[in-house]
Write a protein that holds these residues in place. Structure first.
Motif, PDB file in Angstrom:
ATOM      1  N   PHE A 138      46.036  56.426  49.226  1.00 49.87           N
ATOM      2  CA  PHE A 138      46.465  57.474  50.162  1.00 49.87           C
ATOM      3  C   PHE A 138      45.291  58.011  50.980  1.00 49.87           C
ATOM      4  CE2 PHE A 138      49.201  57.614  46.389  1.00 49.87           C
ATOM      5  CZ  PHE A 138      50.419  57.272  46.971  1.00 49.87           C
ATOM      6  N   LEU A 139      44.490  57.071  51.503  1.00 49.65           N
ATOM      7  CA  LEU A 139      43.369  57.407  52.376  1.00 49.65           C
ATOM      8  C   LEU A 139      43.473  56.583  53.645  1.00 49.65           C
ATOM      9  CD1 LEU A 139      40.473  57.279  49.737  1.00 49.65           C
ATOM     10  CD2 LEU A 139      41.435  59.363  50.735  1.00 49.65           C
ATOM     11  N   SER A 140      42.782  57.013  54.686  1.00 49.36           N
ATOM     12  CA  SER A 140      42.714  56.180  55.883  1.00 49.36           C
ATOM     13  C   SER A 140      41.686  55.078  55.653  1.00 49.36           C
ATOM     14  CB  SER A 140      42.296  57.016  57.085  1.00 49.36           C
ATOM     15  OG  SER A 140      40.940  57.452  56.957  1.00 49.36           O
ATOM     16  N   ARG A 141      41.793  54.022  56.423  1.00 47.58           N
ATOM     17  CA  ARG A 141      40.842  52.918  56.281  1.00 47.58           C
ATOM     18  C   ARG A 141      39.420  53.399  56.543  1.00 47.58           C
ATOM     19  NH1 ARG A 141      42.999  48.049  59.888  1.00 47.58           N
ATOM     20  NH2 ARG A 141      40.919  47.312  59.305  1.00 47.58           N
ATOM     21  N   GLU A 142      39.272  54.258  57.538  1.00 45.31           N
ATOM     22  CA  GLU A 142      37.940  54.754  57.874  1.00 45.31           C
ATOM     23  C   GLU A 142      37.350  55.566  56.726  1.00 45.31           C
ATOM     24  OE1 GLU A 142      40.664  55.054  59.677  1.00 45.31           O
ATOM     25  OE2 GLU A 142      40.198  53.533  61.202  1.00 45.31           O
ATOM     26  N   ASN A 143      38.202  56.389  56.094  1.00 48.10           N
ATOM     27  CA  ASN A 143      37.748  57.214  54.970  1.00 48.10           C
ATOM     28  C   ASN A 143      37.311  56.355  53.789  1.00 48.10           C
ATOM     29  OD1 ASN A 143      37.533  59.924  55.456  1.00 48.10           O
ATOM     30  ND2 ASN A 143      39.703  60.352  55.121  1.00 48.10           N
ATOM     31  N   VAL A 144      38.076  55.309  53.520  1.00 46.96           N
ATOM     32  CA  VAL A 144      37.744  54.429  52.402  1.00 46.96           C
ATOM     33  C   VAL A 144      36.363  53.822  52.619  1.00 46.96           C
ATOM     34  CG1 VAL A 144      38.305  52.262  51.228  1.00 46.96           C
ATOM     35  CG2 VAL A 144      40.119  53.877  51.784  1.00 46.96           C
ATOM     36  N   SER A 145      36.149  53.266  53.818  1.00 45.67           N
ATOM     37  CA  SER A 145      34.867  52.616  54.111  1.00 45.67           C
ATOM     38  C   SER A 145      33.717  53.604  54.027  1.00 45.67           C
ATOM     39  CB  SER A 145      34.902  51.986  55.500  1.00 45.67           C
ATOM     40  OG  SER A 145      35.855  50.964  55.556  1.00 45.67           O
TER      41      SER A 145
ATOM     42  N   TYR B 190      30.673  44.752  48.210  1.00 48.36           N
ATOM     43  CA  TYR B 190      30.847  44.931  46.767  1.00 48.36           C
ATOM     44  C   TYR B 190      31.852  43.919  46.227  1.00 48.36           C
ATOM     45  CZ  TYR B 190      31.956  46.964  42.249  1.00 48.36           C
ATOM     46  OH  TYR B 190      32.166  47.153  40.899  1.00 48.36           O
ATOM     47  N   LEU B 191      32.988  43.772  46.932  1.00 46.07           N
ATOM     48  CA  LEU B 191      34.027  42.851  46.493  1.00 46.07           C
ATOM     49  C   LEU B 191      33.520  41.411  46.527  1.00 46.07           C
ATOM     50  CD1 LEU B 191      36.930  42.329  45.593  1.00 46.07           C
ATOM     51  CD2 LEU B 191      37.614  42.353  48.003  1.00 46.07           C
ATOM     52  N   THR B 192      32.805  41.051  47.584  1.00 45.02           N
ATOM     53  CA  THR B 192      32.263  39.691  47.694  1.00 45.02           C
ATOM     54  C   THR B 192      31.281  39.403  46.557  1.00 45.02           C
ATOM     55  OG1 THR B 192      32.532  39.663  50.084  1.00 45.02           O
ATOM     56  CG2 THR B 192      30.959  38.101  49.140  1.00 45.02           C
ATOM     57  N   ASN B 193      30.341  40.337  46.324  1.00 44.58           N
ATOM     58  CA  ASN B 193      29.357  40.135  45.258  1.00 44.58           C
ATOM     59  C   ASN B 193      30.020  40.030  43.890  1.00 44.58           C
ATOM     60  OD1 ASN B 193      27.223  40.193  47.051  1.00 44.58           O
ATOM     61  ND2 ASN B 193      26.941  42.407  46.881  1.00 44.58           N
TER      62      ASN B 193
ATOM     63  N   ASP C  72      36.927  50.655  40.119  1.00 43.90           N
ATOM     64  CA  ASP C  72      37.546  50.153  38.891  1.00 43.90           C
ATOM     65  C   ASP C  72      38.709  49.229  39.226  1.00 43.90           C
ATOM     66  OD1 ASP C  72      37.852  50.224  35.940  1.00 43.90           O
ATOM     67  OD2 ASP C  72      39.769  51.175  36.424  1.00 43.90           O
ATOM     68  N   TYR C  73      39.471  49.597  40.274  1.00 43.93           N
ATOM     69  CA  TYR C  73      40.590  48.751  40.706  1.00 43.93           C
ATOM     70  C   TYR C  73      40.080  47.400  41.197  1.00 43.93           C
ATOM     71  CZ  TYR C  73      44.598  47.071  43.365  1.00 43.93           C
ATOM     72  OH  TYR C  73      45.618  46.297  43.855  1.00 43.93           O
ATOM     73  N   LEU C  74      38.994  47.397  41.951  1.00 47.74           N
ATOM     74  CA  LEU C  74      38.411  46.142  42.434  1.00 47.74           C
ATOM     75  C   LEU C  74      37.925  45.283  41.262  1.00 47.74           C
ATOM     76  CD1 LEU C  74      36.312  47.431  45.473  1.00 47.74           C
ATOM     77  CD2 LEU C  74      38.521  46.262  45.562  1.00 47.74           C
ATOM     78  N   ASP C  75      37.283  45.921  40.286  1.00 45.89           N
ATOM     79  CA  ASP C  75      36.769  45.190  39.128  1.00 45.89           C
ATOM     80  C   ASP C  75      37.887  44.473  38.376  1.00 45.89           C
ATOM     81  OD1 ASP C  75      34.252  46.064  39.711  1.00 45.89           O
ATOM     82  OD2 ASP C  75      34.222  47.670  38.211  1.00 45.89           O
ATOM     83  N   LYS C  76      39.072  45.076  38.342  1.00 48.80           N
ATOM     84  CA  LYS C  76      40.175  44.518  37.549  1.00 48.80           C
ATOM     85  C   LYS C  76      41.076  43.582  38.362  1.00 48.80           C
ATOM     86  CE  LYS C  76      40.405  48.459  34.387  1.00 48.80           C
ATOM     87  NZ  LYS C  76      41.188  49.638  33.946  1.00 48.80           N
TER      88      LYS C  76
END
Length: 536
Positions: free
Chosen positions: A459-466, A480-483, A439-443
């Motif tokens: 509040f996550l690590s980069r690895e966890n997010v991916s 997702y962000l690129t598309n 939702d944050y990316l969409d906005k």
């Protein structure tokens, strides 16, 4: 202000230059002429505010110059200077509006006083001209608004024809012997609202342009008048009073003009021929009904005539379709994607098979589908999910502006499956975080977003997010962000004339060249190639 001194005697011209305090009156330019012929050329080029002129001069005397000034430069103020007291020279100054008549040799006080009166009078008249000019501009702006509101009230039945009769005759060219009328209505939502998108969603501007296009064809030929409708139910209406028999051909001409200019056809509702003026309200109602009850499954027809015997829309007799919609609701509760798709195809196939789907009928089916979705949310996810946004169903229009049941079905399917997927995701706490990230990316896709930025924010690590984003959505976060950005860029390329650098900036790329490379990698085309193809 500019001043012109006309006299064949140099010492007189010099005396006028010397005596008058020009800077006091903000006079910047002083021109000289030795006769009326020279004066005419300077006046046409420089438009002086005040002219000092002698009466006896070679080639063209003062009397002839005053007469010419009166005709071709009426705002110019004149001060006559003469060495003769003969009435023959005084008379032209009086007849042609001279400010003063001074005798030679010049008296400095009289000259200054006369100049001051001339300057003051010119300034006062200039202010009055400007006031009138701006008043006329305001009237020209307000006049169309007045007729938009007045004619809207007339066809709506809130104002009587007798109250407008004389104004309609004088201002809009209504024939005094008009006995018949027809009304057409145009909605900017027709053709999927494509014309409205061309004007960045500005309804006022789009309807203004469309009404002008209509009047270029209808009003200019004194066959009727187009106006913006002020209430709900239509955006632009066309009232025909002298072209009732040619109304269909005129509307086709209007549609061709819009199509040539913007590449977009419009759907237009048209009434039957009714008596004028008593049939105005009924004609407007018929036109709206003709537009609302047009059969979306018919291709090519853009002028939708009102018919009493029009076939009924499916919702009024579609017990079978209603049963299939209920079945779709049950498949949603199962969460089984295959069942949902199969039920949706059965339901939409049944609607298409009826042969009739009106615009009003489509809205009814969408309202019923919305009710099914609301019930599903409440049963599936509880009260929290029931408070989510209302569904936004696709317009279902193809590139030609025709309704496509297949395109509409695919849009509804994508919407339903996305909602089912989100509901499944929302059942786990990890998944809820990913939904928040998405939702944050969409906005905020237009901003610079990095993986570290997302990690810090949630509040996550980069690895966890991916890892979690891929697990939950089946797609890499960067993809997702690129598309998302590419999809937004496509919308801007299709519906605006913005420069590529501006579009790149609006979708989150500071470098236009990098944006072009990313766009080509994702679509196989450069942004310019994509825009050109869409315009063809």
């Amino acid at each position: 202000m500019k001043v012109l001194i006309v006299d064949d005697e140099k010492h007189v011209r010099e005396a006028i230059r010397y005596f008058v305090p020009w800077e006091k009156y903000d006079v910047r330019d002083i021109y000289e002429a030795t006769n009326g012929k020279e004066a005419m050329e300077i006046i046409l080029e420089q438009q002086p505010a005040v002219v000092f002129t002698d009466m006896r001069m070679p080639l063209m005397d003062g009397a002839q110059l005053l007469e010419w000034l009166h005709r071709y430069s009426p705002y110019t103020k004149t001060i006559v200077i003469s060495g003769y007291q003969d009435f023959d020279y005084v008379k032209p100054a009086i007849v042609y509006g001279g400010v003063d008549y001074l005798l030679k040799p010049l008296n400095s006080k009289q000259l200054i006083s006369a100049a001051e009166r001339a300057f003051q009078k010119w300034k006062e008249e200039k202010l009055e001209r400007e006031r009138t000019f701006h008043q006329n501009i305001q009237l020209n702006v307000l006049r169309p608004l007045y007729w938009d509101k007045t004619l809207s009230d007339l066809v709506n039945g809130t104002i009587a024809f007798q109250d407008l009769e004389e104004a309609l005759f004088k201002e809009l060219g209504l024939p005094r012997n008009a006995k018949r009328c027809r009304t057409a209505v145009i909605s900017l939502q027709s053709s999927g609202g494509q014309l409205l998108q061309r004007f960045q969603g500005d309804i006022q501007l789009t309807s203004f342009v469309l009404a002008n296009v209509c009047n270029e064809i209808v009003s200019s030929r004194k066959q009727g008048f187009a106006f913006r409708y002020w209430h709900e139910g239509a955006d632009v209406a066309v009232l025909f009073w002298d072209g009732v028999d040619e109304a269909e051909s005129l509307l086709l001409e209007i549609n061709e003009s819009v199509k040539r200019a913007y590449g977009i056809p419009l759907d237009i509702g048209l009434s039957t021929v009714l008596p004028f003026p008593e049939g105005l309200c009924a004609a407007f109602s018929q036109a709206r009904q003709g537009l609302a009850e047009r059969n979306l499954l018919e291709k090519g027809n853009r002028i939708h005539l009102y018919r009493k015997d029009r076939p009924e829309a499916a919702p009024d007799g579609g017990a079978k379709n209603a049963g299939l919609l209920e079945k779709l609701g049950l498949s949603l509760l199962s969460g089984d994607t295959e069942k949902i798709v199969r039920s949706l195809e059965e339901w939409t196939g049944s609607i298409a098979g009826s042969g009739v789907l009106t615009m009003s009928g489509l809205k009814v089916w969408e309202e019923r589908l919305e009710h099914v979705l609301t019930k599903w949310r409440q049963e599936w996810a509880g009260s929290e999910e029931a408070l989510s946004d209302e569904p936004s169903f696709p317009a279902g229009m193809d590139e030609s502006g025709n309704f496509s049941i297949e395109r509409w079905r695919e849009g509804v399917k994508a919407y339903l499956l996305a909602k089912v997927g989100e509901s499944k995701i929302s059942r786990s706490s990890d998944s809820r975080i990913i939904l928040e990230i998405r939702d944050y990316l969409d906005k905020n896709f237009q901003q610079e977003i990095t993986l570290q930025h997302i990690a810090d924010r949630f509040f996550l690590s980069r690895e966890n997010v991916s890892r979690k984003f891929k697990q939950v959505t089946g797609e890499n976060l960067s993809d997702y962000l690129t598309n998302l950005r590419i999809d937004k860029a496509k919308e801007l390329l299709q519906n605006s004339e913005m420069r590529l650098s501006r579009i790149a900036e609006l979708v989150g790329y500071e470098d236009e060249k990098y944006f072009s490379r990313v766009f080509k990698k994702a679509t196989g085309q450069t942004p310019r190639e994509f825009r050109k193809r869409e315009e063809e």
